[in-house]
Design an enzyme around this catalytic site. Structure first.
Site, PDB file in Angstrom:
ATOM      1  NE  ARG A   1      49.583  -0.410 102.247  1.00 25.97           N
ATOM      2  CZ  ARG A   1      50.220  -1.103 101.310  1.00 25.97           C
ATOM      3  NH1 ARG A   1      49.827  -2.317 101.026  1.00 25.97           N
ATOM      4  NH2 ARG A   1      51.240  -0.584 100.668  1.00 25.97           N
TER       5      ARG A   1
ATOM      6  CE  LYS B   1      50.148  -9.782 105.959  1.00 24.41           C
ATOM      7  NZ  LYS B   1      50.683 -10.900 106.748  1.00 24.41           N
TER       8      LYS B   1
ATOM      9  CG  ASN C   1      52.754   3.454 100.560  1.00 25.91           C
ATOM     10  OD1 ASN C   1      53.667   3.246 101.339  1.00 25.91           O
ATOM     11  ND2 ASN C   1      52.184   2.513  99.838  1.00 25.91           N
ATOM     12  N   GLY C   2      55.661   5.572 100.589  1.00 27.14           N
ATOM     13  CA  GLY C   2      56.921   5.308  99.894  1.00 27.14           C
ATOM     14  C   GLY C   2      58.023   6.176 100.465  1.00 27.14           C
TER      15      GLY C   2
ATOM     16  CB  CYS D   1      51.914   4.503 104.334  1.00 30.64           C
ATOM     17  SG  CYS D   1      53.358   5.146 105.170  1.00 30.64           S
TER      18      CYS D   1
ATOM     19  CD  GLU E   1      57.257 -18.262 109.866  1.00 30.53           C
ATOM     20  OE1 GLU E   1      58.253 -17.613 109.530  1.00 30.53           O
ATOM     21  OE2 GLU E   1      56.118 -17.781 109.878  1.00 30.53           O
TER      22      GLU E   1
ATOM     23  CD1 TRP F   1      55.363   0.433 110.067  1.00 30.51           C
ATOM     24  CD2 TRP F   1      56.946   1.174 108.682  1.00 30.51           C
ATOM     25  NE1 TRP F   1      56.535  -0.197 110.396  1.00 30.51           N
ATOM     26  CE2 TRP F   1      57.523   0.243 109.564  1.00 30.51           C
ATOM     27  CE3 TRP F   1      57.755   1.773 107.722  1.00 30.51           C
ATOM     28  CZ2 TRP F   1      58.867  -0.116 109.512  1.00 30.51           C
ATOM     29  CZ3 TRP F   1      59.106   1.429 107.672  1.00 30.51           C
ATOM     30  CH2 TRP F   1      59.639   0.488 108.561  1.00 30.51           C
TER      31      TRP F   1
ATOM     32  CE  LYS G   1      54.814 -15.297 112.095  1.00 29.22           C
ATOM     33  NZ  LYS G   1      55.197 -15.556 110.733  1.00 29.22           N
TER      34      LYS G   1
ATOM     35  CG  HIS H   1      79.028 -25.952 116.393  1.00 36.45           C
ATOM     36  ND1 HIS H   1      80.282 -26.499 116.418  1.00 36.45           N
ATOM     37  CD2 HIS H   1      78.217 -26.901 115.870  1.00 36.45           C
ATOM     38  CE1 HIS H   1      80.234 -27.723 115.905  1.00 36.45           C
ATOM     39  NE2 HIS H   1      78.989 -27.989 115.574  1.00 36.45           N
TER      40      HIS H   1
ATOM     41  CD  GLU I   1      56.117 -11.661 112.892  1.00 37.19           C
ATOM     42  OE1 GLU I   1      56.222 -10.620 112.228  1.00 37.19           O
ATOM     43  OE2 GLU I   1      55.947 -12.770 112.360  1.00 37.19           O
TER      44      GLU I   1
HETATM   45  C1  F6R Z   1      56.485 -12.184 109.302  1.00 38.98           C
HETATM   46  C2  F6R Z   1      56.144 -11.437 108.120  1.00 38.98           C
HETATM   47  C3  F6R Z   1      57.231 -10.827 107.336  1.00 38.98           C
HETATM   48  C4  F6R Z   1      56.984 -11.036 105.835  1.00 38.98           C
HETATM   49  C5  F6R Z   1      58.024 -10.280 105.012  1.00 38.98           C
HETATM   50  C6  F6R Z   1      57.857 -10.536 103.530  1.00 38.98           C
HETATM   51  O1  F6R Z   1      55.362 -12.689 109.938  1.00 38.98           O
HETATM   52  O2  F6R Z   1      54.998 -11.294 107.791  1.00 38.98           O
HETATM   53  O3  F6R Z   1      58.481 -11.333 107.705  1.00 38.98           O
HETATM   54  O4  F6R Z   1      57.022 -12.396 105.566  1.00 38.98           O
HETATM   55  O5  F6R Z   1      57.910  -8.914 105.257  1.00 38.98           O
HETATM   56  O6  F6R Z   1      56.614 -10.102 103.077  1.00 38.98           O
HETATM   57  P1  F6R Z   1      55.984 -10.613 101.724  1.00 38.98           P
HETATM   58  O7  F6R Z   1      55.773 -12.075 101.861  1.00 38.98           O
HETATM   59  O8  F6R Z   1      54.714  -9.852 101.598  1.00 38.98           O
HETATM   60  O9  F6R Z   1      56.976 -10.295 100.644  1.00 38.98           O
END
Ligand code: F6R
Length: 611
Positions: free
Chosen positions: A27, A606, A99-100, A2, A484, A73, A488, A507, A491
């Site tokens: 956010r 984010k 937010n929380g 949020c 990774e 969010w 990517k 396996h 998502e």
């Molecule tokens: C993926 C992504 C998330 C963050 C994760 C940790 O693209 O952005 O998986 O890496 O939420 O976030 P931080 O690095 O901000 O602790």
């Protein structure tokens, strides 16, 4: 998660709040709302993104000099108009954004229900707001006092901003566990989840700490703790320019951030790495160098992409420092009863520096005597402030929800730490140390070279965009890169993708392989290369479609692949900073080709400030 924004001062509040919310949409973006002091509190809110709210309130009288806004969010209650913030108290006299998560909201709700309160939303926020109102009217006290009393009963995490009909120029704010920045202007104040909503108005900011409450008026900012003692606000100068949070001509923030990587990695190395002199200068590491060199183990704690950076770092640290490394998901680590000994070194990796699970995990470890080092992007963030030492990644604001430039900057910082410690410890031969420093300095250029091939990756994206599943395979340093790449893709494009160690494929996952399955090999030249090439043969023999990230000039791997994405030659320790780039681009272009909102993928946010 949020985003929250507030303004009080002589300007029109609404445009400032709306612009601020757009910057904070990373956010959360499932509903939006504003509350304005316009001859009484007026609330406008709606399911959907900020632009959708704007469209629906055209023509309304939005004049106000004080107001708050929220982009959500969802945690408690589905995304809907009625669950959108701000919420109003039962009397309509108070409005609040949050937010929380209020963990004991059920208990508070029950208490209020017993007193006859009814609720119009499913949110914990509305419960807390009415709890505050109840205290205010029972005790006949100020809103500030009621908030203080209420928060002593609350468990969970929050940033709250409140408006009061009876005090129309004041915003009451409080924080625990979620970020709050207050911008200090001349006769005006700005509030935000980060500094982006206030950038063009002021560079003077106060980062509010946990358990602090702010009484914010146009020309006065009073900070207090929950014991009602005044605290002198620590005003800091913001080192952030507006250009850093704009798209600068790119279609999406994600693309801009992918293309920024030559510069962000360079910025991260600048002033630290001196290959000519053979030195790495990192003061936040240097002060703990003895403890790190002598520790029996390092534990990397992180989530998501940052966890993948930790996995790469595990290989690098073990190779260069010969220290035992464990890599932990923060969300698991914090709820286990992990064995942490005094002197253990924890490296917390986080772009936002606000990830709730990572933050709590390091707080727990700190209590048990561990040394906490943060590898964090956002300056002044909670994880940075909780850590004993560490190093910032200096990648600049990352706004696209999918992490890209933060990942490569994390790898650059973690590599420098490993090199520095290995050098002090004497576990890296001098020649290799010198060579790695020199090669690390060349990485930004090699990333730029890799990015020049983006057009060919766009073509691949068109070709493979309709695949239902993808498999990503890699070994050694490139195994976490495969994870990774898969993250990517899922998502951004919502295509199911799995990352796997290439050798483990036999396996189980090999059962998935048929002529419709694209299998992306991260197959740059390293000590495992021949084995990865054998794995490619195995996939090809089962009619899987092999796409590979290969080192330039690797004809052997190219011949086995239906399509290739090329990176320049590099030492295997440094290769992940290159091999991840084509995978970021592939995910981006497939997402765009499928018409997905790549900067704001569904269900994501984010900064995950809830557990
Ligand atoms: C993926 C992504 C998330 C963050 C994760 C940790 O693209 O952005 O998986 O890496 O939420 O976030 P931080 O690095 O901000 O602790």
């Amino acid at each position: 998660m949020c985003g929250i924004v507030g303004y009080t001062g002589p300007r029109e509040a609404y445009p400032i709040i709306i612009k601020g919310l757009k910057r904070l949409e990373y956010r959360g973006y499932d509903s939006t709302g504003v509350a304005l002091q316009n001859g009484g509190i007026k609330v406008y809110k709606k399911k959907g993104k900020v632009a959708e709210l704007e469209d629906t309130i055209v023509g309304k009288d939005l004049h106000a000099n004080t107001g708050i806004g929220h982009t959500r969010w969802a945690t408690h209650g589905e995304p809907s108009d009625r669950n959108a913030h701000p919420h109003q108290s039962a009397s309509g006299k108070l409005a609040m954004i949050h937010n929380g998560i209020i963990e004991n909201y059920n208990q508070l709700k029950q208490e209020l229900s017993n007193k006859g309160y009814t609720f119009t939303s499913d949110t914990d926020t509305e419960v807390l707001l009415n709890f505050i109102e109840e205290i205010k009217s029972n005790n006949n006290c100020s809103l500030e006092e009621a908030v203080r009393v209420a928060l002593k009963r609350v468990t969970g995490a929050y940033v709250i901003l409140l408006l009061d009909n009876d005090d129309p120029e004041t915003i009451i704010a409080a924080r625990k566990g979620s970020p709050l920045v207050i911008g200090v202007g001349k006769g005006e104040h700005f509030l935000g989840s980060d500094a982006s909503p206030m950038l063009e108005y002021t560079k003077e900011v106060v980062y509010v700490n946990d358990y602090e409450l702010a009484i914010v008026k146009p020309d006065e900012l009073i900070l207090k703790n929950l014991g009602n003692e005044k605290i002198t606000p620590y005003v800091q100068k913001l080192d952030l320019e507006l250009a850093a949070i704009e798209k600068s001509g790119y279609d999406h923030f994600m693309l801009k951030e992918i293309f920024e990587q030559p510069r962000t990695i360079h910025d991260c190395l600048r002033g630290r790495l001196d290959a000519m002199a053979g030195t790495i200068t990192m003061s936040g590491i240097q002060q703990y160098a003895d403890q790190i060199v002598n520790t029996n183990r390092i534990i990397m704690i992180a989530c998501g992409t940052s966890w993948h950076a930790g996995l790469v770092a595990e290989y690098i640290f073990e190779e260069l420092t010969r220290i035992n490394v464990e890599v932990e998901y923060a969300s698991e680590f914090r709820y286990r009863n992990p064995v942490i000994n005094k002197g253990d070194v924890i490296i917390a990796i986080s772009q936002s520096g606000e990830t709730a699970d990572t933050l709590v995990a390091i707080e727990n470890a700190k209590e048990k005597g561990a040394i906490i080092l943060g590898v964090v992007n956002v300056v002044g963030s909670s994880i940075a402030r909780t850590s004993h030492g560490g190093a910032y990644t200096h990648a600049g604001p990352e706004i696209g929800v999918a992490s890209t430039k933060a990942f490569t900057a994390q790898l650059a910082v973690l590599t420098m730490i490993a090199l520095k410690i290995g050098y002090i410890k004497g576990t890296i031969p001098q020649e290799r140390y010198t060579q790695l420093l020199k090669e690390l300095e060349e990485i930004p250029e090699k990333v730029a070279w890799t990015l020049q091939h983006s057009e060919s990756i766009k073509v691949l994206a068109e070709k493979y965009k309709d695949a239902r599943d993808f498999l990503y395979l890699g070994r050694g340093y490139n195994f976490p890169v495969a994870l990774e790449g898969a993250l990517k893709l899922k998502e951004i494009s919502y295509i199911h993708a799995e990352g796997y160690p290439a050798a483990e494929m036999k396996h189980g996952p090999i059962a998935l392989v048929d002529e419709s399955l694209p299998v992306v090999f991260v197959a740059t030249k390293d000590q495992y290369h021949e084995k990865v090439v054998s794995n490619m043969q195995e996939i090809k023999a089962r009619k899987g479609r092999v796409i590979s990230v290969i080192t330039e000039g690797d004809e052997n791997a190219e011949a086995l692949s239906e399509d290739v994405m090329v990176v320049p030659e590099a030492d295997e320790i440094l290769a992940p900073m290159l091999s991840v780039i084509p995978l970021q681009l592939l995910a981006y272009y497939i997402g765009v080709a499928k018409g997905c909102d790549v900067d704001k993928p569904r269900n994501l946010a984010k900064s995950v400030t809830v557990e």
